[in-house]
Design a protein around this motif. Structure first.
Motif, PDB file in Angstrom:
ATOM      1  N   MET A 120       0.854  -1.188   0.000  1.00  0.00           N
ATOM      2  CA  MET A 120       0.000   0.000   0.000  1.00  0.00           C
ATOM      3  C   MET A 120       0.894   1.243   0.000  1.00  0.00           C
ATOM      4  SD  MET A 120      -3.066   0.988   2.656  1.00  0.00           S
ATOM      5  CE  MET A 120      -2.204   0.105   3.947  1.00  0.00           C
ATOM      6  N   ILE A 121       0.736   2.096  -0.994  1.00  0.00           N
ATOM      7  CA  ILE A 121       1.554   3.302  -1.141  1.00  0.00           C
ATOM      8  C   ILE A 121       0.710   4.524  -0.828  1.00  0.00           C
ATOM      9  CG2 ILE A 121       2.942   4.662  -2.734  1.00  0.00           C
ATOM     10  CD1 ILE A 121       3.394   2.119  -4.348  1.00  0.00           C
ATOM     11  N   HIS A 122       1.206   5.369   0.043  1.00  0.00           N
ATOM     12  CA  HIS A 122       0.523   6.613   0.376  1.00  0.00           C
ATOM     13  C   HIS A 122       1.281   7.799  -0.202  1.00  0.00           C
ATOM     14  CE1 HIS A 122      -1.466   4.106   3.452  1.00  0.00           C
ATOM     15  NE2 HIS A 122      -2.402   5.019   3.446  1.00  0.00           N
ATOM     16  N   VAL A 151       0.922  16.646 -17.885  1.00  0.00           N
ATOM     17  CA  VAL A 151       1.750  15.557 -17.368  1.00  0.00           C
ATOM     18  C   VAL A 151       0.868  14.378 -16.972  1.00  0.00           C
ATOM     19  CG1 VAL A 151       3.376  14.868 -15.577  1.00  0.00           C
ATOM     20  CG2 VAL A 151       3.476  17.186 -16.549  1.00  0.00           C
ATOM     21  N   ILE A 152       1.272  13.195 -17.375  1.00  0.00           N
ATOM     22  CA  ILE A 152       0.594  11.976 -16.954  1.00  0.00           C
ATOM     23  C   ILE A 152       1.544  11.185 -16.072  1.00  0.00           C
ATOM     24  CG2 ILE A 152      -0.414   9.786 -17.704  1.00  0.00           C
ATOM     25  CD1 ILE A 152      -1.360  11.136 -20.200  1.00  0.00           C
ATOM     26  N   GLY A 153       1.134  10.936 -14.840  1.00  0.00           N
ATOM     27  CA  GLY A 153       1.978  10.209 -13.911  1.00  0.00           C
ATOM     28  C   GLY A 153       1.853   8.707 -14.097  1.00  0.00           C
ATOM     29  N   ASP A 154       2.812   7.965 -13.553  1.00  0.00           N
ATOM     30  CA  ASP A 154       2.756   6.509 -13.620  1.00  0.00           C
ATOM     31  C   ASP A 154       2.738   5.890 -12.225  1.00  0.00           C
ATOM     32  OD1 ASP A 154       5.306   7.069 -12.835  1.00  0.00           O
ATOM     33  OD2 ASP A 154       6.305   6.036 -14.481  1.00  0.00           O
ATOM     34  N   GLU A 155       2.506   6.740 -11.226  1.00  0.00           N
ATOM     35  CA  GLU A 155       2.409   6.237  -9.862  1.00  0.00           C
ATOM     36  C   GLU A 155       1.017   6.527  -9.313  1.00  0.00           C
ATOM     37  OE1 GLU A 155       5.413   7.587  -7.248  1.00  0.00           O
ATOM     38  OE2 GLU A 155       7.081   6.876  -8.484  1.00  0.00           O
ATOM     39  N   TYR A 156       0.427   5.523  -8.688  1.00  0.00           N
ATOM     40  CA  TYR A 156      -0.891   5.670  -8.094  1.00  0.00           C
ATOM     41  C   TYR A 156      -0.759   5.386  -6.594  1.00  0.00           C
ATOM     42  CZ  TYR A 156      -2.534   5.363 -12.904  1.00  0.00           C
ATOM     43  OH  TYR A 156      -2.733   5.580 -14.234  1.00  0.00           O
TER      44      TYR A 156
END
Length: 469
Positions: A1-3, A159-164
Motif C-alpha cells: 500500500m503506497i501513500h 503531465v501523466i503520472g505513472d504512480e498511483y
C-alpha cells in the motif's frame, strides 16, 4: 500500500491557501470571490473525486457557482468507459472557448480517466489551446499547484503520472450532508478485456481500515444518513494490504458506529463475493438489502473472452445464496451487449439469465471499443445494427420484468431516506430505501435528509410511488 507523502499533501494545501490569500489581496472576497464549477462524468468514484476537487477549490478561495459562465475555475472530471462519454466531454469543453475569450483569466483543468490516457491528454494539448492543464486520476492533490501556475501565467501542463497512491487528508465538499460516498479502495487488478480502468486508475490499493472508520464516524457525526462504500472491486478490499481486514469485517465495524444510517457498497465482482459478505448483508440491519452484482453476459464463452474469471453457473450459485439468506434482496447488474464474437446463442443465454435471476433493474450498454484494451483488437466486432437490435430486445424485456418485480412492494410499508426534490415533479420528493428503485411521494422539502415511513401505492418500470404514513 503506497501513500502520498504527507509533506507533499501539506505543501499542496499550503499552496491552496496562498491562492486564497492572493484573492484576498486583490479584493476578490465574499460575494466577489471568483466562482468555481466542477463537471463530473462517469461512475460514483468520479463523483467522490469531484467532491475532493470542490474541497480544494474552496480552500483556494473560490466559491461554488451553478452557472459555468460565471466560473473563473472550471474543472472537468472525465470518464473513459465508453466512447459516448468521451465525445460528450470534447463537446462540452469545446463550449468553454467562448468563456475563455470573454474572461482570459479563467482557469480550465481537465482530469479523470479520459486524460490519464496519453492520446487524450495530447488531444487537449494540441486541439484545445484554452485548456490550462490536465491531471490524471492519481494527481488530484496536485490541482492547487496547477491552478497557481496557471494564475501566474506559467506554461500549460499535460503531465501523466505513472504512480498511483492513496492520498489522505484532502478537504471535501459533499453535495448533500445526508448522503455520502466513502472510498475504501482504488484501482483494479482484474483486467477484463473490454475495460480501460486498470490502465487509468492503477492497481488495487486499499485504504487503512482505521482511516475509513475515522471518516465514517465523521460522516455520521456530520449528519450522514446513507453511506456508500466505493471501490472498482469493493469486495476485494484488503487483499492487497498487510492489515487483517476484509470487506465483510469492515462493513461490520462501520455498522457498529452509533447512529441511524444505512450502508451500501459497490461495485462487487462475482469472483470475490464471499459467503461471509452475504452473511453480513443478511445480519446487519444497517446494510441496505440491495446487491449490485455485474454479470456482463449470460454466455460462458463470452465471459471467458471478457476475462471475467467466473462462469454463469458460479454466478447463479451466488445469486441463489443471496436469495436464500436475504429473501427479499433487490438485485441489479451490468450487462454488455454486442461484445466481439457474441452469437445469437450467446445473446439468448443473457436473456435466459435475466429470466432466471429476476433483476429489479439492469444497467445495460452496447459494447464500446477502448483503445489499449484486448477486446478492441478482437475479431468478430458486432455490427451496430445487430447490437442495437439486441439491446432493444433486452431493454424491452427488462422493462416489463422490472415493473413486475416492483409490484411486490405495492401495499407494503417501507422506510426510505428522503433524498431530494423529484427531478420530474417539483411537487414531489424522491426517497431511497432497501429497494433498488427510487420512491416518489408528496412531502414537505423540510423532510429531505430524514427517514420517513411510506406506504407504497403504485409502481412502474423505473420507480415506485408512495404516501407518508
Amino acid at each position: 500500500m503506497i501513500h502520498t507523502d504527507e509533506k507533499t499533501v501539506l505543501n499542496e494545501l499550503e499552496t491552496a491557501r496562498r491562492v486564497a490569500e492572493g484573492f484576498v489581496r486583490e479584493g476578490k472576497v465574499g460575494d466577489k470571490a471568483p466562482g468555481y464549477h466542477v463537471v463530473t462524468f462517469g461512475c460514483q468514484q468520479n463523483e467522490a473525486d469531484s467532491e475532493r476537487l470542490a474541497g480544494l477549490a474552496e480552500l483556494m478561495g473560490y466559491r461554488h457557482v451553478d452557472d459555468v459562465n460565471e466560473a473563473r475555475l472550471i474543472l472537468v472530471n472525465t470518464c473513459a468507459i465508453r466512447e459516448h462519454a468521451e465525445k460528450r466531454v470534447f463537446s462540452i469543453v469545446g463550449e468553454y472557448k467562448h468563456i475563455k475569450n470573454l474572461h482570459p483569466d479563467t482557469v480550465i483543468g481537465i482530469g479523470g480517466c479520459m486524460v490519464t490516457q496519453a492520446h487524450r491528454a495530447e488531444k487537449f494539448k494540441l486541439s484545445y489551446p484554452y485548456v490550462n492543464f490536465t491531471f490524471d486520476t492519481g494527481s488530484i492533490h496536485h490541482v492547487p499547484t496547477l491552478v497557481a501556475n496557471a494564475l501566474a501565467g506559467k506554461k500549460r501542463s499535460f503531465v501523466i503520472g505513472d504512480e498511483y497512491a492513496i492520498t489522505e487528508g484532502l478537504p471535501t465538499v459533499r453535495k448533500t450532508p445526508h448522503s455520502a460516498w466513502l472510498s475504501v479502495m482504488y484501482g483494479c487488478n482484474n483486467f477484463c478485456s473490454y475495460c480501460i480502468v486498470p490502465y487509468v486508475r492503477g492497481r488495487e490499493r486499499s485504504r487503512d481500515p482505521e482511516d475509513v472508520l475515522a471518516e465514517a464516524r465523521e460522516l455520521v457525526k456530520g449528519g450522514a444518513k446513507e453511506i456508500t462504500l466505493l471501490g472498482q472491486n469493493v469486495n476485494s478490499y484488503g487483499r492487497d494490504a498487510d492489515f487483517d481486514c476484509d470487506i465483510a469485517s469492515l462493513i461490520r465495524q462501520i455498522c457498529a458506529i452509533e447512529g441511524d444510517f444505512k450502508l451500501r457498497f459497490m461495485t462487487s465482482h462475482p469472483k470475490d463475493v464471499s459467503d461471509e459478505l452475504i452473511e453480513v448483508m443478511a445480519a446487519e440491519e444497517k446494510v441496505a438489502k440491495h446487491f449490485h452484482l455485474p454479470v456482463q453476459s449470460g454466455s460462458d464463452d463470452v465471459l471467458r473472452r471478457m476475462n471475467r474469471k467466473y462462469t454463469v453457473g458460479h454466478y447463479l450459485e451466488i445469486i441463489d445464496k443471496l436469495k436464500n439468506k436475504v429473501p427479499d434482496v433487490s438485485l441489479t447488474t451490468d450487462i454488455i451487449v454486442g461484445f466481439p464474437g457474441e452469437t445469437d446463442e450467446d445473446f439468448e443465454g443473457t436473456m435466459e439469465l435475466l429470466r432466471r435471476v429476476g433483476y429489479d433493474m439492469i444497467f445495460s450498454f452496447i459494447y464500446s471499443p477502448r483503445i489499449g484494451t484486448p477486446a478492441a483488437k478482437m475479431e468478430g466486432q458486432i455490427p451496430p445494427e445487430v447490437s442495437g437490435e439486441r439491446f432493444r430486445r433486452m431493454t424491452e424485456f427488462q422493462d416489463a420484468l422490472s415493473e413486475e418485480r416492483n409490484r411486490r412492494f405495492v401495499g407494503r410499508h417501507v422506510r426510505v431516506l428522503a433524498d431530494e426534490i423529484s427531478k420530474t415533479n417539483p411537487g414531489m420528493l424522491t426517497g431511497r430505501g432497501d429497494m433498488a428503485r427510487p420512491v416518489h411521494f408528496a412531502g414537505d422539502p423540510a423532510l429531505i435528509g430524514q427517514f420517513v415511513e411510506l406506504e407504497i401505492t403504485a409502481c412502474g418500470s423505473y420507480s415506485l410511488e408512495g404516501k407518508i404514513i
